[in-house]
Each structure stands twice: as structure tokens, then as C-alpha cells.
Write an enzyme that holds these catalytic residues in place. Structure first.
Site, PDB file in Angstrom:
ATOM      1  N   HIS A 111     -51.337 -37.694 -61.967  1.00 15.84           N
ATOM      2  CA  HIS A 111     -51.375 -38.543 -63.152  1.00 15.84           C
ATOM      3  C   HIS A 111     -51.844 -37.692 -64.321  1.00 15.84           C
ATOM      4  CE1 HIS A 111     -55.582 -38.734 -61.774  1.00 15.84           C
ATOM      5  NE2 HIS A 111     -55.884 -38.954 -63.039  1.00 15.84           N
ATOM      6  N   GLU A 156     -59.439 -35.706 -57.428  1.00  7.41           N
ATOM      7  CA  GLU A 156     -58.206 -35.909 -56.673  1.00  7.41           C
ATOM      8  C   GLU A 156     -57.747 -34.654 -55.937  1.00  7.41           C
ATOM      9  OE1 GLU A 156     -58.185 -39.005 -59.948  1.00  7.41           O
ATOM     10  OE2 GLU A 156     -58.662 -36.871 -59.808  1.00  7.41           O
TER      11      GLU A 156
END
Length: 275
Positions: free
Chosen positions: A117, A10
Site C-alpha cells: 500500500h 508490514e
């Protein structure tokens, strides 16, 4: 010298959306190519500074099968697949001299941050000794438990700030500035790779100046889960109890290694669907 490079996805330059990180989505192949190229830049930087170093690269995103083995720098050894000991730090051992975190993202609740996250959608927060920790903190502290410093992190600006808050002397490379959960102002991938190569060389050269993140036990750990049935599953694990708000479970670990392993287990239980 032995170095472990843990590579998530990410936080790679240019990546902003789940279609680029999910193997079932259309843009994933381009995402994994970008990921592999940034890993190669860091490998090159390590070996620029320490030509005889043993370099291990841990594929640390999702299924742990994202880096393209045939495209990875042949001078490195690839740690691939799951489940495995130490999860995102697969390949780490007490003989390792430094850890580099590449393509990492901020914790759940951090931000603005790209694709923030903690482990998966089932984990809302992890608190150890009262401090909220995402994947950056958890992995840095696991390395620190073995007296190994995390000397470099790359990702968006929020991820970099998260590591600097924990280890101020570490080198960070912000390859993009977060504009939101799925938006960023990103460096060109080639520019990002050049910066990463230079930063990796700098980081391993001055690794002795970076203190490991060490958390002494016993440690009280709280994990917030996103659904009640996840709490039900978690409390089947010996030593795990319900917290006060219906979504939190808690346990006490003798040391950080025990805490880390049990958090990994709870994260896996959080992916189980109700019967």
C-alpha cells in the site's frame, strides 16, 4: 556518526496479515514484538560497525506507537508518536549520516507484495515527475533532499527490488518472499535478525559508496485518491487542483521537501470520513 533507523511493520519477517499489524486485532502484540526484535538486530549491527554512533529509531508504522520501548536496545533513542515533522522519518536532520529502512513494504500496485500500500487505503498512487513512488521512494527522496543516503532496506523481495531500482548500491535484506498480498515464504525470525545485523554493519561501513536519491525541483506531483469526497477535501488546500479523471489531484512543489509535506497532508485528509 548519526544514524536514523525507520521501522515499519508490514515488511517484518513472519508478518503477512493485517491482524498482525493493527492495534485493534488479536495478533498485534506478537507482531510488535517481532518488529522490536528486528529493530534491535539493526541497532546492534550499526553499533558493531560504529560503536560511538548516535542511533535514533523512528517508529514508522500506523500510529507510530508500536515498538516496545522497554524492549528496545537501550543504546538507541526512540522517536515515537504522531503527528510529527517528517512522518516516518521523524528524528531526521541534516547532521544524519545514513538512513536505514527496516520492515518496509512495496507501494500500492506493486507486487506480488505482502501488505502492499502507499500510506493508507485512501491513496492509490503518488507520481512525482511522472514516476510512481510508494513509501520507500518518498522517504528515500526526502532523505536525499538533505543529502543523506538510504543505505539499507529490509522487507519482502518486492520491497527490496523497489529500493534497488531507485538506489542500486544500497544493501537490501529480503526476509520473506511474497506469494501474494497476505502470503509469503518467510525466514525464521532468528535467521532474519542475524542477516539484518550483518547487513546493517555492512551498510553503514560503506555508506560513502551510496549516493542519496536527489530529485531537483520544481516537481509536478499527482496523487490518486480512492473516493470523490477525498478529492473534494484535497482541493481545499491552496495550490492543489483536480486532475482529469475525477480521482486525481495535482500540485507543483518548489522542492522535494515541500512535495513530501503536502503528500503527508493529503494522506491524512484521505482518512477523514465524509460528514
Amino acid at each position: 556518526m548519526k544514524v536514523l533507523i525507520s521501522v515499519d511493520m508490514e515488511g517484518i519477517s513472519g508478518i503477512v496479515h493485517p491482524t498482525e499489524t493493527n492495534p485493534d486485532r488479536y495478533d498485534y502484540e506478537r507482531g510488535r514484538a517481532l518488529m522490536t526484535a528486528e529493530a534491535n538486530a539493526v541497532i546492534s549491527g550499526v553499533l558493531d560497525a560504529a560503536p560511538t554512533a548516535e542511533v535514533r529509531v523512528a517508529d514508522a508504522h500506523g500510529p507510530f506507537r508500536n515498538l516496545l520501548p522497554e524492549e528496545l536496545d537501550r543504546r538507541a533513542h526512540l522517536v515515537r508518536g504522531k503527528p510529527r515533522p517528517l512522518g516516518m522519518l521523524g528524528g531526521l536532520d541534516e547532521q544524519t549520516d545514513a538512513v536505514l529502512l527496516v520492515g518496509y513494504h512495496a507501494r500500492a500496485g506493486g507486487g506480488p507484495a505482502v501488505l502492499a500500500h502507499t500510506m493508507n487505503d485512501g491513496i492509490l498512487d503518488v507520481r512525482i515527475a511522472g514516476r510512481s513512488m510508494g513509501e520507500i521512494g518518498l522517504n528515500a527522496a526526502m532523505a536525499g533532499h538533505l543529502k543523506i543516503p538510504v543505505v539499507l532496506l529490509s522487507g519482502d523481495d518486492s520491497a527490496c527490488a523497489e529500493l534497488r531500482d531507485l538506489i542500486p548500491s544500497a544493501v537490501t535484506v529480503a526476509v520473506k518472499q511474497a506469494l501474494g498480498q497476505s502470503a509469503a515464504l518467510a525466514l525464521h525470525p532468528e535467521e532474519a535478525r542475524e542477516r539484518l545485523r550483518d547487513a546493517a554493519a555492512e551498510a553503514v561501513t560503506r555508506r560513502a559508496d551510496v549516493c542519496p536519491l536527489a530529485l531537483a525541483g520544481p516537481l509536478h506531483v499527482e496523487v490518486d485518491l480512492s473516493a470523490p469526497f477525498m478529492v473534494d477535501l484535497a482541493t481545499l488546500v491552496p495550490g492543489v487542483t483536480r486532475g482529469g479523471d475525477g480521482r486525481t489531484v495535482a500540485f507543483t512543489a518548489a522542492d522535494f521537501a515541500d512535495a513530501y509535506r503536502l503528500v503527508l497532508l493529503l494522506a491524512q485528509l484521505a482518512t477523514v470520513k465524509p460528514g
